[in-house]
Design a protein around this motif. Structure first.
Motif, PDB file in Angstrom:
ATOM      1  N   SER A   8      -8.210  -2.302   5.086  1.00  0.00           N
ATOM      2  CA  SER A   8      -7.665  -3.345   4.209  1.00  0.00           C
ATOM      3  C   SER A   8      -7.529  -2.914   2.750  1.00  0.00           C
ATOM      4  CB  SER A   8      -8.519  -4.614   4.301  1.00  0.00           C
ATOM      5  OG  SER A   8      -9.871  -4.343   3.970  1.00  0.00           O
ATOM      6  N   ALA A   9      -8.397  -2.032   2.273  1.00  0.00           N
ATOM      7  CA  ALA A   9      -8.290  -1.593   0.880  1.00  0.00           C
ATOM      8  C   ALA A   9      -6.977  -0.855   0.641  1.00  0.00           C
ATOM      9  CB  ALA A   9      -9.480  -0.711   0.511  1.00  0.00           C
ATOM     10  N   ARG A  10      -6.602   0.034   1.584  1.00  0.00           N
ATOM     11  CA  ARG A  10      -5.345   0.760   1.435  1.00  0.00           C
ATOM     12  C   ARG A  10      -4.154  -0.182   1.547  1.00  0.00           C
ATOM     13  NH1 ARG A  10      -4.813   6.284   4.646  1.00  0.00           N
ATOM     14  NH2 ARG A  10      -2.894   6.235   3.409  1.00  0.00           N
ATOM     15  N   ALA A  11      -4.256  -1.136   2.466  1.00  0.00           N
ATOM     16  CA  ALA A  11      -3.169  -2.095   2.646  1.00  0.00           C
ATOM     17  C   ALA A  11      -2.987  -2.936   1.383  1.00  0.00           C
ATOM     18  CB  ALA A  11      -3.457  -2.988   3.848  1.00  0.00           C
ATOM     19  N   PHE A  12      -4.095  -3.400   0.839  1.00  0.00           N
ATOM     20  CA  PHE A  12      -4.053  -4.219  -0.367  1.00  0.00           C
ATOM     21  C   PHE A  12      -3.516  -3.417  -1.551  1.00  0.00           C
ATOM     22  CE2 PHE A  12      -6.320  -5.890  -4.186  1.00  0.00           C
ATOM     23  CZ  PHE A  12      -5.647  -7.105  -4.271  1.00  0.00           C
ATOM     24  N   GLY A  13      -3.941  -2.160  -1.657  1.00  0.00           N
ATOM     25  CA  GLY A  13      -3.471  -1.308  -2.749  1.00  0.00           C
ATOM     26  C   GLY A  13      -1.962  -1.137  -2.723  1.00  0.00           C
ATOM     27  N   LEU A  14      -1.410  -0.952  -1.530  1.00  0.00           N
ATOM     28  CA  LEU A  14       0.041  -0.813  -1.402  1.00  0.00           C
ATOM     29  C   LEU A  14       0.736  -2.111  -1.815  1.00  0.00           C
ATOM     30  CD1 LEU A  14       2.611   0.597  -0.522  1.00  0.00           C
ATOM     31  CD2 LEU A  14       2.131  -0.133   1.840  1.00  0.00           C
ATOM     32  N   ALA A  15       0.204  -3.245  -1.378  1.00  0.00           N
ATOM     33  CA  ALA A  15       0.808  -4.538  -1.713  1.00  0.00           C
ATOM     34  C   ALA A  15       0.797  -4.770  -3.226  1.00  0.00           C
ATOM     35  CB  ALA A  15       0.073  -5.665  -0.996  1.00  0.00           C
ATOM     36  N   VAL A  16      -0.288  -4.397  -3.882  1.00  0.00           N
ATOM     37  CA  VAL A  16      -0.381  -4.557  -5.340  1.00  0.00           C
ATOM     38  C   VAL A  16       0.651  -3.691  -6.039  1.00  0.00           C
ATOM     39  CG1 VAL A  16      -1.814  -4.113  -7.368  1.00  0.00           C
ATOM     40  CG2 VAL A  16      -2.801  -5.249  -5.385  1.00  0.00           C
ATOM     41  N   ARG A  17       0.834  -2.457  -5.573  1.00  0.00           N
ATOM     42  CA  ARG A  17       1.806  -1.559  -6.208  1.00  0.00           C
ATOM     43  C   ARG A  17       3.225  -2.105  -6.106  1.00  0.00           C
ATOM     44  NH1 ARG A  17      -1.511   2.352  -3.858  1.00  0.00           N
ATOM     45  NH2 ARG A  17      -0.074   2.699  -2.113  1.00  0.00           N
ATOM     46  N   THR A  29      -1.066  -9.189   2.215  1.00  0.00           N
ATOM     47  CA  THR A  29      -1.989  -8.399   3.038  1.00  0.00           C
ATOM     48  C   THR A  29      -2.509  -9.213   4.209  1.00  0.00           C
ATOM     49  OG1 THR A  29      -2.667  -7.102   1.097  1.00  0.00           O
ATOM     50  CG2 THR A  29      -4.117  -7.043   3.022  1.00  0.00           C
ATOM     51  N   GLN A  30      -2.891 -10.457   3.954  1.00  0.00           N
ATOM     52  CA  GLN A  30      -3.372 -11.316   5.032  1.00  0.00           C
ATOM     53  C   GLN A  30      -2.271 -11.577   6.055  1.00  0.00           C
ATOM     54  OE1 GLN A  30      -6.447 -12.303   5.519  1.00  0.00           O
ATOM     55  NE2 GLN A  30      -7.303 -11.513   3.620  1.00  0.00           N
ATOM     56  N   ILE A  40      -2.842   3.584  10.732  1.00  0.00           N
ATOM     57  CA  ILE A  40      -2.751   3.208   9.325  1.00  0.00           C
ATOM     58  C   ILE A  40      -1.310   3.212   8.842  1.00  0.00           C
ATOM     59  CG2 ILE A  40      -3.100   5.552   8.449  1.00  0.00           C
ATOM     60  CD1 ILE A  40      -4.467   2.294   6.894  1.00  0.00           C
ATOM     61  N   SER A  41      -0.499   4.162   9.338  1.00  0.00           N
ATOM     62  CA  SER A  41       0.913   4.196   8.973  1.00  0.00           C
ATOM     63  C   SER A  41       1.641   2.967   9.509  1.00  0.00           C
ATOM     64  CB  SER A  41       1.581   5.462   9.515  1.00  0.00           C
ATOM     65  OG  SER A  41       1.033   6.611   8.906  1.00  0.00           O
ATOM     66  N   TRP A  42       1.278   2.577  10.715  1.00  0.00           N
ATOM     67  CA  TRP A  42       1.881   1.380  11.314  1.00  0.00           C
ATOM     68  C   TRP A  42       1.567   0.146  10.470  1.00  0.00           C
ATOM     69  CZ3 TRP A  42      -0.425  -2.809  14.263  1.00  0.00           C
ATOM     70  CH2 TRP A  42       0.512  -3.591  14.965  1.00  0.00           C
ATOM     71  N   LEU A  43       0.311   0.062  10.048  1.00  0.00           N
ATOM     72  CA  LEU A  43      -0.115  -1.056   9.218  1.00  0.00           C
ATOM     73  C   LEU A  43       0.611  -1.058   7.875  1.00  0.00           C
ATOM     74  CD1 LEU A  43      -1.996  -3.362   8.209  1.00  0.00           C
ATOM     75  CD2 LEU A  43      -3.653  -1.572   7.614  1.00  0.00           C
ATOM     76  N   LEU A  44       0.645   0.101   7.203  1.00  0.00           N
ATOM     77  CA  LEU A  44       1.249   0.173   5.877  1.00  0.00           C
ATOM     78  C   LEU A  44       2.746  -0.103   5.916  1.00  0.00           C
ATOM     79  CD1 LEU A  44      -0.648   3.211   4.302  1.00  0.00           C
ATOM     80  CD2 LEU A  44      -1.112   0.757   4.050  1.00  0.00           C
ATOM     81  N   THR A  45       3.388   0.237   7.021  1.00  0.00           N
ATOM     82  CA  THR A  45       4.815  -0.075   7.174  1.00  0.00           C
ATOM     83  C   THR A  45       5.024  -1.582   7.178  1.00  0.00           C
ATOM     84  OG1 THR A  45       5.260   1.954   8.420  1.00  0.00           O
ATOM     85  CG2 THR A  45       6.827   0.147   8.685  1.00  0.00           C
ATOM     86  N   ILE A  46       4.146  -2.298   7.888  1.00  0.00           N
ATOM     87  CA  ILE A  46       4.237  -3.763   7.949  1.00  0.00           C
ATOM     88  C   ILE A  46       3.966  -4.373   6.569  1.00  0.00           C
ATOM     89  CG2 ILE A  46       3.184  -5.844   8.916  1.00  0.00           C
ATOM     90  CD1 ILE A  46       2.653  -4.218  11.470  1.00  0.00           C
ATOM     91  N   VAL A  47       2.925  -3.859   5.895  1.00  0.00           N
ATOM     92  CA  VAL A  47       2.583  -4.370   4.563  1.00  0.00           C
ATOM     93  C   VAL A  47       3.746  -4.154   3.600  1.00  0.00           C
ATOM     94  CG1 VAL A  47       1.084  -4.064   2.563  1.00  0.00           C
ATOM     95  CG2 VAL A  47       0.108  -4.048   4.858  1.00  0.00           C
ATOM     96  N   HIS A  48       4.314  -2.957   3.600  1.00  0.00           N
ATOM     97  CA  HIS A  48       5.404  -2.643   2.687  1.00  0.00           C
ATOM     98  C   HIS A  48       6.617  -3.540   2.954  1.00  0.00           C
ATOM     99  CE1 HIS A  48       8.857  -0.328   1.066  1.00  0.00           C
ATOM    100  NE2 HIS A  48       7.997  -0.039   0.107  1.00  0.00           N
ATOM    101  N   ARG A  49       6.943  -3.749   4.217  1.00  0.00           N
ATOM    102  CA  ARG A  49       8.092  -4.602   4.551  1.00  0.00           C
ATOM    103  C   ARG A  49       7.878  -6.020   4.057  1.00  0.00           C
ATOM    104  NH1 ARG A  49       8.231  -7.688   8.832  1.00  0.00           N
ATOM    105  NH2 ARG A  49       6.804  -6.372  10.041  1.00  0.00           N
ATOM    106  N   LYS A  50       6.690  -6.547   4.269  1.00  0.00           N
ATOM    107  CA  LYS A  50       6.404  -7.917   3.840  1.00  0.00           C
ATOM    108  C   LYS A  50       6.382  -8.035   2.316  1.00  0.00           C
ATOM    109  CE  LYS A  50       4.028  -9.769   7.879  1.00  0.00           C
ATOM    110  NZ  LYS A  50       5.031 -10.866   8.020  1.00  0.00           N
ATOM    111  N   ALA A  51       5.865  -7.025   1.643  1.00  0.00           N
ATOM    112  CA  ALA A  51       5.827  -7.062   0.180  1.00  0.00           C
ATOM    113  C   ALA A  51       7.240  -7.017  -0.399  1.00  0.00           C
ATOM    114  CB  ALA A  51       4.999  -5.897  -0.353  1.00  0.00           C
TER     115      ALA A  51
END
Length: 204
Positions: free
Chosen positions: A46-55, A67-68, A89-100
């Motif tokens: 979650s820390a990496r996911a949140f960091g990407l969303a903040v950026r 992130t949630q 983790i790449s799968w997760l970050l792809t989803i986070v980036h798309r939503k952001a």
């Protein structure tokens, strides 16, 4: 599923291939309904996911929401993760980036709609050129109408309405009785009204 905890403030220490394999295994177990495995996966990523969303969003509150939302999607669709196509983790970050990015685009679209509505509802300033042209045409009409008056009527009307003098002042300037001055002004205004095609002209 259990309620997701707040996003950690600091990222976890980096891990190697064994960590990646462990995360993939946790996600696989989560796809089978293992809430404990998903909670462990959340804590680890979650820390990496949140960091990407903040950026992307530059706003911590919105980043937490995104992130949630991303983790909820991961929980619901964990079975879609394919380790052959990439890491967990790449799968997760792809989803986070798309939503952001979707959140940013939505905010921009809303801002454009607000600006368009504001521009549409805003009172449009009169074009100065059009105003000048209109005033010029109106002045010509008035001058033409004045030329149709008798000399005595025109003198009285011009002094009263163009010069701004009172009836008493007009009478004194033209060396007339006050009653005569008022009559000339009134008769001149009636002829002006008829010539210009307007309603009653206010008397001074």
């Amino acid at each position: 599923m259990t309620y997701l905890r707040s996003v950690p403030a600091d990222p976890p220490p980096p891990g190697g291939g064994a960590v990646g394999a462990h995360l993939a295994e946790l996600l696989k177990r989560a796809s089978l309904g293992d809430e404990g495995a998903f909670a462990e996966w959340y804590d680890a990523t979650s820390a990496r996911a949140f960091g990407l969303a903040v950026r992307v969003l530059r706003d911590r509150a919105q980043a937490e929401e995104v992130t949630q939302e991303a983790y909820l999607e991961c929980w619901r669709h964990a079975a879609r993760f394919d380790p052959a196509k990439g890491s967990a983790i790449s799968w997760l970050l792809t989803i986070v980036h798309r939503k952001a990015v979707d959140r940013v685009r939505s905010a921009e679209a809303s801002s454009r709609r607000d600006e368009a509505y504001s521009h549409k509802e805003q009172t449009v300033d009169h074009d100065s050129t059009a105003e000048a042209a209109s005033a010029s045409l109106e002045a010509k009409r008035v001058r033409a109408a004045l030329s149709d008056l008798t000399l005595k009527q025109r003198q009285a009307v011009e002094l009263a309405f163009l010069g701004g003098y009172t009836h008493t002042e007009v009478a004194r300037m033209l060396d007339l009785p006050i009653g005569t001055a008022k009559t000339r002004i009134r008769d001149g205004l009636i002829r002006l009204r008829d010539a210009l095609g307007v309603g009653e002209v206010a008397q001074a």
